[in-house]
Write an enzyme that holds these catalytic residues in place. Structure first.
Site, PDB file in Angstrom:
ATOM      1  N   ASP A  67      37.988  35.561  40.325  1.00 54.25           N
ATOM      2  CA  ASP A  67      37.981  34.870  38.791  1.00 54.25           C
ATOM      3  C   ASP A  67      37.656  36.245  38.110  1.00 54.25           C
ATOM      4  O   ASP A  67      37.257  37.039  38.267  1.00 54.25           O
ATOM      5  CB  ASP A  67      37.351  33.673  38.791  1.00 54.25           C
ATOM      6  N   ASN A 133      26.017  23.859  38.625  1.00 55.71           N
ATOM      7  CA  ASN A 133      26.691  22.662  38.409  1.00 55.71           C
ATOM      8  C   ASN A 133      27.769  22.508  39.524  1.00 55.71           C
ATOM      9  O   ASN A 133      28.626  21.527  39.557  1.00 55.71           O
ATOM     10  CB  ASN A 133      27.429  22.547  37.119  1.00 55.71           C
ATOM     11  N   HIS A 135      30.197  24.495  40.364  1.00 57.47           N
ATOM     12  CA  HIS A 135      31.559  25.082  40.614  1.00 57.47           C
ATOM     13  C   HIS A 135      31.757  26.256  41.437  1.00 57.47           C
ATOM     14  O   HIS A 135      30.875  26.750  42.018  1.00 57.47           O
ATOM     15  CB  HIS A 135      31.614  25.657  38.917  1.00 57.47           C
TER      16      HIS A 135
HETATM   17  C1  GLP Z   1      29.744  32.426  37.919  1.00 59.88           C
HETATM   18  C2  GLP Z   1      31.032  32.895  38.571  1.00 59.88           C
HETATM   19  C3  GLP Z   1      31.123  32.410  40.210  1.00 59.88           C
HETATM   20  C4  GLP Z   1      29.793  32.855  40.918  1.00 59.88           C
HETATM   21  C5  GLP Z   1      28.790  31.682  40.407  1.00 59.88           C
HETATM   22  C6  GLP Z   1      27.559  31.745  40.792  1.00 59.88           C
HETATM   23  O1  GLP Z   1      30.018  31.666  36.848  1.00 59.88           O
HETATM   24  N1  GLP Z   1      32.213  32.541  37.963  1.00 59.88           N
HETATM   25  O2  GLP Z   1      32.246  33.039  40.863  1.00 59.88           O
HETATM   26  O3  GLP Z   1      29.906  32.568  42.256  1.00 59.88           O
HETATM   27  O4  GLP Z   1      28.937  31.678  38.799  1.00 59.88           O
HETATM   28  O5  GLP Z   1      26.831  33.010  40.435  1.00 59.88           O
HETATM   29  P1  GLP Z   1      25.557  33.846  41.084  1.00 59.88           P
HETATM   30  O6  GLP Z   1      26.044  34.170  42.268  1.00 59.88           O
HETATM   31  O7  GLP Z   1      25.336  34.884  39.739  1.00 59.88           O
HETATM   32  O8  GLP Z   1      24.635  32.899  40.970  1.00 59.88           O
END
Ligand code: GLP
Length: 245
Positions: A67, A133, A135
């Protein structure tokens, strides 16, 4: 969904890296989709060390960025491309042309999404983090299970987390993400979660019904999805059922 639980962050990184580098070696031209965020960083560190030691190689791999944020400067440190380049791509032997990014600055974003979707084809392995959340990528709650690569708006919660990647200097409000269907097409998916901030969402992931309102829950229907978590992230998971004698 198989759950592999490791006690410490170091054990977690060692274990996931050993399995990841084994996957790299197992296929002649592995097609990978790679997440950014903070979670995979210890894993990517181990991969870089393995490549430097001659114990692993990305020489024949094809790597796709999962992404990308939009509306923030191309060179900003928190852009997914920049994060992945720093953590992995610029330090391993992946040929430059085989790193596929997502140009969110392009005038015709729909064309970019179509091109990405066509190039991705069927992935061998997708690495995902999980948002608090639920995602995955930037597929926020409510993302349709049949969604393809597309422009999406980020929830307030995701915007607040994302601003940390930019040292507080930028707050992206939208991005382009591989879709739910794009991810679910992957032959294998590894969901990565570490630290106590992921404990509540992992409990929800494993105890709530499968629903697009909790995008990561759709991974439970995937035939080859593994959740790799450490004890801190697994703290609120229900106890594993006893193994048959
Ligand atoms: C972000 C990214 C995701 C990532 C997630 C968790 O918004 N778009 O690809 O996996 O949130 O992030 P983190 O690993 O920093 O907790």
């Amino acid at each position: 969904m198989e759950i592999v639980r490791l006690s410490t962050l170091d054990d977690w990184a060692d274990t996931v890296a050993a399995r990841f580098t084994a996957r790299l070696a197992a296929r002649p031209a592995p097609r990978l989709c790679l997440a950014t965020g903070n979670t995979p960083l210890p894993l990517y560190d181990r991969c870089v060390a393995a490549v430097r030691a001659g114990a692993a190689s990305f020489r024949d791999a094809e790597a796709f960025l999962l992404d990308e944020f939009g509306g923030v400067p191309r060179e900003a440190e928190g852009r997914c491309e920049q994060m992945l380049r720093r953590a992995l791509i610029d330090q391993v032997d992946l040929p430059a042309a085989r790193f596929h990014t997502i140009d969110t600055d392009a005038a015709d974003l729909e064309a970019i999404c179509r091109q990405y979707e066509a190039a991705v084809g069927t992935l061998d392995l997708t690495l995902l983090g999980i948002g608090t959340n639920g995602h995955i990528g930037m597929n926020e709650p409510g993302a349709p299970p049949d969604s393809l690569t597309r422009r999406v708006d980020l929830s307030d919660e995701t915007q607040r987390s994302a601003t940390h990647y930019f040292g507080g200097r930028h707050t992206p409000t939208w991005g382009v993400t591989a879709g739910m269907a794009t991810v679910l097409r992957s032959r294998e998916i590894w969901l990565l979660a570490t630290g106590s901030s992921k404990a509540a969402i992992l409990r929800r992931l494993m105890t709530e019904p499968v629903s697009p309102l909790l995008p990561a829950s759709l991974l439970r229907q995937h035939p080859r999805c593994i959740l790799f978590c450490d004890d801190a992230a697994a703290a609120e998971l229900p106890p594993a059922p006893p193994r048959p004698a």
